[in-house]
Design a protein around this motif. Structure first.
Motif, PDB file in Angstrom:
ATOM      1  N   ASP A 247       0.856  -1.186   0.000  1.00 27.16           N
ATOM      2  CA  ASP A 247       0.000   0.000   0.000  1.00 27.16           C
ATOM      3  C   ASP A 247       0.898   1.243   0.000  1.00 27.16           C
ATOM      4  O   ASP A 247       1.614   1.504   0.967  1.00 27.16           O
ATOM      5  CB  ASP A 247      -0.899  -0.013   1.235  1.00 27.16           C
ATOM      6  CG  ASP A 247      -1.931   1.118   1.202  1.00 27.16           C
ATOM      7  OD1 ASP A 247      -1.839   1.970   0.292  1.00 27.16           O
ATOM      8  OD2 ASP A 247      -2.803   1.141   2.077  1.00 27.16           O
ATOM      9  N   THR A 248       0.871   2.003  -1.082  1.00 23.50           N
ATOM     10  CA  THR A 248       1.744   3.181  -1.214  1.00 23.50           C
ATOM     11  C   THR A 248       0.971   4.495  -1.160  1.00 23.50           C
ATOM     12  O   THR A 248       1.502   5.539  -1.548  1.00 23.50           O
ATOM     13  CB  THR A 248       2.520   3.102  -2.540  1.00 23.50           C
ATOM     14  OG1 THR A 248       1.582   3.084  -3.624  1.00 23.50           O
ATOM     15  CG2 THR A 248       3.391   1.858  -2.592  1.00 23.50           C
ATOM     16  N   LYS A 252       2.410   8.511  -1.522  1.00 20.35           N
ATOM     17  CA  LYS A 252       2.010   9.463  -2.550  1.00 20.35           C
ATOM     18  C   LYS A 252       1.655  10.823  -1.969  1.00 20.35           C
ATOM     19  O   LYS A 252       1.755  11.842  -2.649  1.00 20.35           O
ATOM     20  CB  LYS A 252       0.822   8.909  -3.332  1.00 20.35           C
ATOM     21  CG  LYS A 252       1.164   7.686  -4.178  1.00 20.35           C
ATOM     22  CD  LYS A 252      -0.062   7.183  -4.913  1.00 20.35           C
ATOM     23  CE  LYS A 252       0.273   5.957  -5.756  1.00 20.35           C
ATOM     24  NZ  LYS A 252      -0.922   5.441  -6.466  1.00 20.35           N
ATOM     25  N   ARG A 253       1.223  10.842  -0.701  1.00 21.01           N
ATOM     26  CA  ARG A 253       0.843  12.119  -0.090  1.00 21.01           C
ATOM     27  C   ARG A 253       2.071  12.964   0.270  1.00 21.01           C
ATOM     28  O   ARG A 253       1.954  14.163   0.488  1.00 21.01           O
ATOM     29  CB  ARG A 253       0.015  11.869   1.174  1.00 21.01           C
ATOM     30  CG  ARG A 253      -1.341  11.225   0.905  1.00 21.01           C
ATOM     31  CD  ARG A 253      -2.226  11.315   2.141  1.00 21.01           C
ATOM     32  NE  ARG A 253      -3.492  10.637   1.946  1.00 21.01           N
ATOM     33  CZ  ARG A 253      -3.767   9.421   2.380  1.00 21.01           C
ATOM     34  NH1 ARG A 253      -2.845   8.746   3.052  1.00 21.01           N
ATOM     35  NH2 ARG A 253      -4.937   8.873   2.161  1.00 21.01           N
ATOM     36  N   LEU A 254       3.226  12.357   0.380  1.00 26.66           N
ATOM     37  CA  LEU A 254       4.439  13.083   0.783  1.00 26.66           C
ATOM     38  C   LEU A 254       4.927  14.015  -0.314  1.00 26.66           C
ATOM     39  O   LEU A 254       4.849  13.744  -1.464  1.00 26.66           O
ATOM     40  CB  LEU A 254       5.542  12.074   1.148  1.00 26.66           C
ATOM     41  CG  LEU A 254       5.231  11.187   2.356  1.00 26.66           C
ATOM     42  CD1 LEU A 254       6.375  10.196   2.561  1.00 26.66           C
ATOM     43  CD2 LEU A 254       5.044  12.043   3.606  1.00 26.66           C
TER      44      LEU A 254
END
Length: 254
Positions: A247-248, A252-254
């Motif tokens: 789960d990435t 991705k939010r970073l």
């Protein structure tokens, strides 16, 4: 004292090796511990060192695959008789005949050299005989043997210098050297300039891209063993594939 150089046994399971390179030429002086030749096995390439100081009088095998302990060369003194070692190595064919011919022709060849050049040239009888057959002036040949003596290999490798007829600017010559361009291949009646060299190089690169040439190289022992083991692995081992989901979304939010 002269000695035979043999294919070394570099491992408990080694039965043969391949000579890939000689670091010394016939007639060249060798010091103990200097690297003599390179041997390729199924695992790696080793550099074999000279067991003693002397002169590399004979290279029996310049390259190729050989069994362990098979003679590959002879190391001896510059004036030492190596006929017995040649016989042991199996390289004594026509040895007596060659000695007889050398003895008969040596005074004749030396006399002709002194007459043509006005000085005595230090060269082996075989080298002088070959130079006469090829029409090579030994005074122009650089010797690589002991004391600058000319060997038969020096005569075989001799190439007369040819004058470049192409008019070229100094900058163009320097650019051609850096780019690896043969100026003689550039067809131009006028003086060749830097832009001509660059243009020729670009043309050659585009030509290679448009018409690629297939090349094949002989597989080394190491690559051959790797290929064989990989093939065996595919045939004798079950292929296993492992998939993992991750789960990435937080990344991705970073």
């Amino acid at each position: 004292m002269g000695q035979l150089l043999v294919m070394p046994k570099l491992g408990l399971t080694m039965t043969e090796g391949t000579i890939v390179e000689w670091f010394k030429k016939e007639g060249e002086e060798v010091k103990k511990g200097e690297k003599l030749f390179a041997v390729e096995t199924s695992k790696l390439t080793n550099e074999v060192e000279a067991p003693a100081s002397g002169v590399l009088r004979k290279i029996i095998h310049k390259d190729g695959k050989l069994a362990v302990l098979e003679p590959v060369g002879i190391l001896a003194g510059a004036d030492e008789d190596i006929s017995d070692l040649l016989k042991k190595a199996g390289s004594s064919e026509n040895l007596e005949a060659e000695k007889k011919v050398e003895k008969q022709e040596k005074p004749k060849i030396e006399k002709e050299e002194e007459k043509n050049t006005g000085k005595r040239i230090k060269a082996s009888p075989k080298a002088k005989r070959l130079a006469k057959e090829l029409g090579v002036d030994l005074s122009n040949v650089e010797g690589t043997g002991p004391g600058g003596a000319i060997s038969i290999e020096d005569v075989e490798n001799y190439q007369p210098e040819e004058e470049t007829k192409v008019k070229t600017s100094p900058t163009a010559e320097k650019v051609a050297e850096n780019l690896g361009v043969d100026i003689n291949k550039i067809e131009k009646s006028e003086r060749i300039m830097k832009d001509d060299v660059v243009g020729y190089k670009n043309f050659e690169m585009l030509k290679e891209m448009a018409d690629p040439v297939e090349t094949r190289e002989k597989m080394t022992n190491m690559r051959s063993v790797i290929s064989e083991r990989m093939s065996q692995s595919q045939q004798t081992s079950a292929a296993v594939h492992y998939n993992l989901s991750v789960d990435t979304r937080e990344m991705k939010r970073l």
